[in-house]
Design a protein around this motif. Sequence first.
Motif, PDB file in Angstrom:
ATOM      1  N   SER A  84       0.692  -1.168  -0.068  1.00 47.09           N
ATOM      2  CA  SER A  84       0.006  -0.001  -0.008  1.00 47.09           C
ATOM      3  C   SER A  84       0.788   1.115  -0.035  1.00 47.09           C
ATOM      4  O   SER A  84       0.277   2.266  -0.042  1.00 47.09           O
ATOM      5  N   SER A  85       2.182   0.957  -0.120  1.00 44.13           N
ATOM      6  CA  SER A  85       3.038   2.396   0.128  1.00 44.13           C
ATOM      7  C   SER A  85       2.961   2.976  -1.299  1.00 44.13           C
ATOM      8  O   SER A  85       2.936   2.323  -2.301  1.00 44.13           O
ATOM      9  N   VAL A  86       3.419   4.379  -1.209  1.00 43.73           N
ATOM     10  CA  VAL A  86       3.236   5.020  -2.595  1.00 43.73           C
ATOM     11  C   VAL A  86       4.759   5.900  -2.462  1.00 43.73           C
ATOM     12  O   VAL A  86       5.006   6.301  -1.549  1.00 43.73           O
ATOM     13  N   LEU A  87       5.340   5.761  -3.363  1.00 45.26           N
ATOM     14  CA  LEU A  87       6.729   6.477  -3.679  1.00 45.26           C
ATOM     15  C   LEU A  87       6.433   7.687  -4.152  1.00 45.26           C
ATOM     16  O   LEU A  87       5.559   7.949  -5.355  1.00 45.26           O
ATOM     17  N   LYS A  88       6.816   8.841  -3.262  1.00 47.29           N
ATOM     18  CA  LYS A  88       6.266   9.998  -3.683  1.00 47.29           C
ATOM     19  C   LYS A  88       7.065  10.691  -4.752  1.00 47.29           C
ATOM     20  O   LYS A  88       8.268  10.430  -4.899  1.00 47.29           O
ATOM     21  N   LYS A  89       6.285  11.521  -5.649  1.00 46.34           N
ATOM     22  CA  LYS A  89       7.402  12.316  -6.631  1.00 46.34           C
ATOM     23  C   LYS A  89       8.345  13.072  -5.728  1.00 46.34           C
ATOM     24  O   LYS A  89       7.879  13.589  -4.778  1.00 46.34           O
ATOM     25  N   GLY A  90       9.678  13.256  -6.516  1.00 47.25           N
ATOM     26  CA  GLY A  90      10.658  13.986  -5.864  1.00 47.25           C
ATOM     27  C   GLY A  90      11.339  12.996  -4.975  1.00 47.25           C
ATOM     28  O   GLY A  90      12.566  13.327  -4.558  1.00 47.25           O
ATOM     29  N   ALA A  91      10.950  11.642  -4.679  1.00 47.95           N
ATOM     30  CA  ALA A  91      11.692  10.711  -4.041  1.00 47.95           C
ATOM     31  C   ALA A  91      13.011  10.633  -4.792  1.00 47.95           C
ATOM     32  O   ALA A  91      12.996  10.366  -5.977  1.00 47.95           O
ATOM     33  N   LYS A  92      14.219  10.243  -4.032  1.00 44.81           N
ATOM     34  CA  LYS A  92      15.503  10.304  -4.745  1.00 44.81           C
ATOM     35  C   LYS A  92      15.986   8.894  -4.468  1.00 44.81           C
ATOM     36  O   LYS A  92      15.631   8.183  -3.445  1.00 44.81           O
ATOM     37  N   ALA A  93      16.566   8.271  -5.551  1.00 40.95           N
ATOM     38  CA  ALA A  93      16.990   6.986  -5.688  1.00 40.95           C
ATOM     39  C   ALA A  93      18.549   7.145  -5.785  1.00 40.95           C
ATOM     40  O   ALA A  93      19.083   7.725  -6.919  1.00 40.95           O
ATOM     41  N   LYS A  94      19.390   6.954  -5.102  1.00 46.17           N
ATOM     42  CA  LYS A  94      20.961   6.911  -5.419  1.00 46.17           C
ATOM     43  C   LYS A  94      21.488   5.910  -5.962  1.00 46.17           C
ATOM     44  O   LYS A  94      21.021   4.512  -5.631  1.00 46.17           O
ATOM     45  N   ASN A  95      22.207   5.864  -6.684  1.00 46.27           N
ATOM     46  CA  ASN A  95      23.102   4.856  -7.138  1.00 46.27           C
ATOM     47  C   ASN A  95      22.317   3.719  -7.795  1.00 46.27           C
ATOM     48  O   ASN A  95      22.288   2.481  -7.537  1.00 46.27           O
ATOM     49  N   ILE A  96      21.543   4.086  -8.860  1.00 47.61           N
ATOM     50  CA  ILE A  96      20.915   3.109  -9.781  1.00 47.61           C
ATOM     51  C   ILE A  96      21.600   2.246 -10.203  1.00 47.61           C
ATOM     52  O   ILE A  96      22.855   2.179 -10.429  1.00 47.61           O
ATOM     53  N   ARG A  97      20.823   1.107 -10.658  1.00 49.91           N
ATOM     54  CA  ARG A  97      21.648   0.087 -11.658  1.00 49.91           C
ATOM     55  C   ARG A  97      20.816  -0.191 -12.737  1.00 49.91           C
ATOM     56  O   ARG A  97      19.557  -0.597 -12.368  1.00 49.91           O
ATOM     57  N   LEU A  98      21.123  -0.251 -13.867  1.00 49.84           N
ATOM     58  CA  LEU A  98      20.445  -0.519 -14.970  1.00 49.84           C
ATOM     59  C   LEU A  98      20.281  -2.030 -15.158  1.00 49.84           C
ATOM     60  O   LEU A  98      21.420  -2.733 -15.175  1.00 49.84           O
ATOM     61  N   VAL A  99      19.214  -2.392 -15.671  1.00 47.76           N
ATOM     62  CA  VAL A  99      18.912  -3.737 -15.719  1.00 47.76           C
ATOM     63  C   VAL A  99      18.057  -4.053 -17.169  1.00 47.76           C
ATOM     64  O   VAL A  99      17.639  -3.048 -17.652  1.00 47.76           O
ATOM     65  N   GLU A 100      18.068  -5.307 -17.681  1.00 42.92           N
ATOM     66  CA  GLU A 100      17.262  -5.433 -18.837  1.00 42.92           C
ATOM     67  C   GLU A 100      16.190  -6.290 -18.477  1.00 42.92           C
ATOM     68  O   GLU A 100      16.128  -7.000 -17.411  1.00 42.92           O
ATOM     69  N   GLY A 101      14.773  -6.195 -19.011  1.00 38.23           N
ATOM     70  CA  GLY A 101      13.749  -6.560 -18.624  1.00 38.23           C
ATOM     71  C   GLY A 101      12.527  -5.901 -18.624  1.00 38.23           C
ATOM     72  O   GLY A 101      12.526  -4.743 -19.418  1.00 38.23           O
ATOM     73  N   ASP A 102      11.500  -6.141 -17.889  1.00 40.62           N
ATOM     74  CA  ASP A 102      10.249  -5.355 -17.878  1.00 40.62           C
ATOM     75  C   ASP A 102      10.618  -4.084 -17.383  1.00 40.62           C
ATOM     76  O   ASP A 102       9.537  -3.113 -17.184  1.00 40.62           O
ATOM     77  N   HIS A 103      11.421  -3.771 -16.529  1.00 42.28           N
ATOM     78  CA  HIS A 103      11.914  -2.488 -16.127  1.00 42.28           C
ATOM     79  C   HIS A 103      13.301  -2.243 -16.237  1.00 42.28           C
ATOM     80  O   HIS A 103      14.286  -3.262 -16.524  1.00 42.28           O
ATOM     81  N   GLU A 104      13.670  -1.098 -16.362  1.00 36.86           N
ATOM     82  CA  GLU A 104      15.106  -0.662 -16.529  1.00 36.86           C
ATOM     83  C   GLU A 104      15.954  -0.368 -15.228  1.00 36.86           C
ATOM     84  O   GLU A 104      17.274  -0.153 -15.446  1.00 36.86           O
ATOM     85  N   ILE A 105      15.462  -0.177 -14.214  1.00 34.78           N
ATOM     86  CA  ILE A 105      16.207   0.484 -13.082  1.00 34.78           C
ATOM     87  C   ILE A 105      16.176  -0.471 -11.889  1.00 34.78           C
ATOM     88  O   ILE A 105      14.883  -0.479 -11.402  1.00 34.78           O
ATOM     89  N   ASP A 106      16.992  -0.994 -11.458  1.00 37.20           N
ATOM     90  CA  ASP A 106      16.880  -1.376  -9.786  1.00 37.20           C
ATOM     91  C   ASP A 106      17.646  -0.266  -8.952  1.00 37.20           C
ATOM     92  O   ASP A 106      18.695   0.317  -9.319  1.00 37.20           O
ATOM     93  N   CYS A 107      17.036  -0.095  -8.002  1.00 34.57           N
ATOM     94  CA  CYS A 107      17.397   0.952  -7.000  1.00 34.57           C
ATOM     95  C   CYS A 107      16.925   0.835  -5.561  1.00 34.57           C
ATOM     96  O   CYS A 107      15.992   0.128  -5.541  1.00 34.57           O
TER      97      CYS A 107
END
Length: 112
Positions: free
Chosen positions: A72-95
């Motif tokens: 039920s959590s919502v990630l708020k607009k403006g929330a910051k993700a540091k040190n992302i990791r790019l991945v392949e698949g149905d999404h592009e970013i792990d963070c």
Amino acid sequence: MSETTPICPQCGSNEHYFDGTFTVCLGCGHEWDADAGAENESSLNVKDSNGNPLASGDDVILIKDLKLKGSSSVLKKGAKAKNIRLVEGDHEIDCKIDGIKIMLKACFVKKV
Ligand SMILES: [Zn+2]
């Protein structure tokens, strides 16, 4: 320092050494950049919502509120993700945001 031992993305061997720039597999001689994650990242062409190219290690912020799958959590607009990791698949970013592992689509973020 990471406590996990990376394995060779080519042959899966965990016998390798670090030559100062790349990790070199003793099994097959494959070289990869263990710090940057997967060895195929350079071929990933991921762009943020503004069309700026993203790379592993970048920091991004959300450009809209996102509901977390299975929660039920919502990630708020403006929330910051540091040190992302790019991945392949149905999404592009792990963070991680607030210590929670998140999978994001690049179209919902912008580079900071
Ligand atoms: Zn190998």
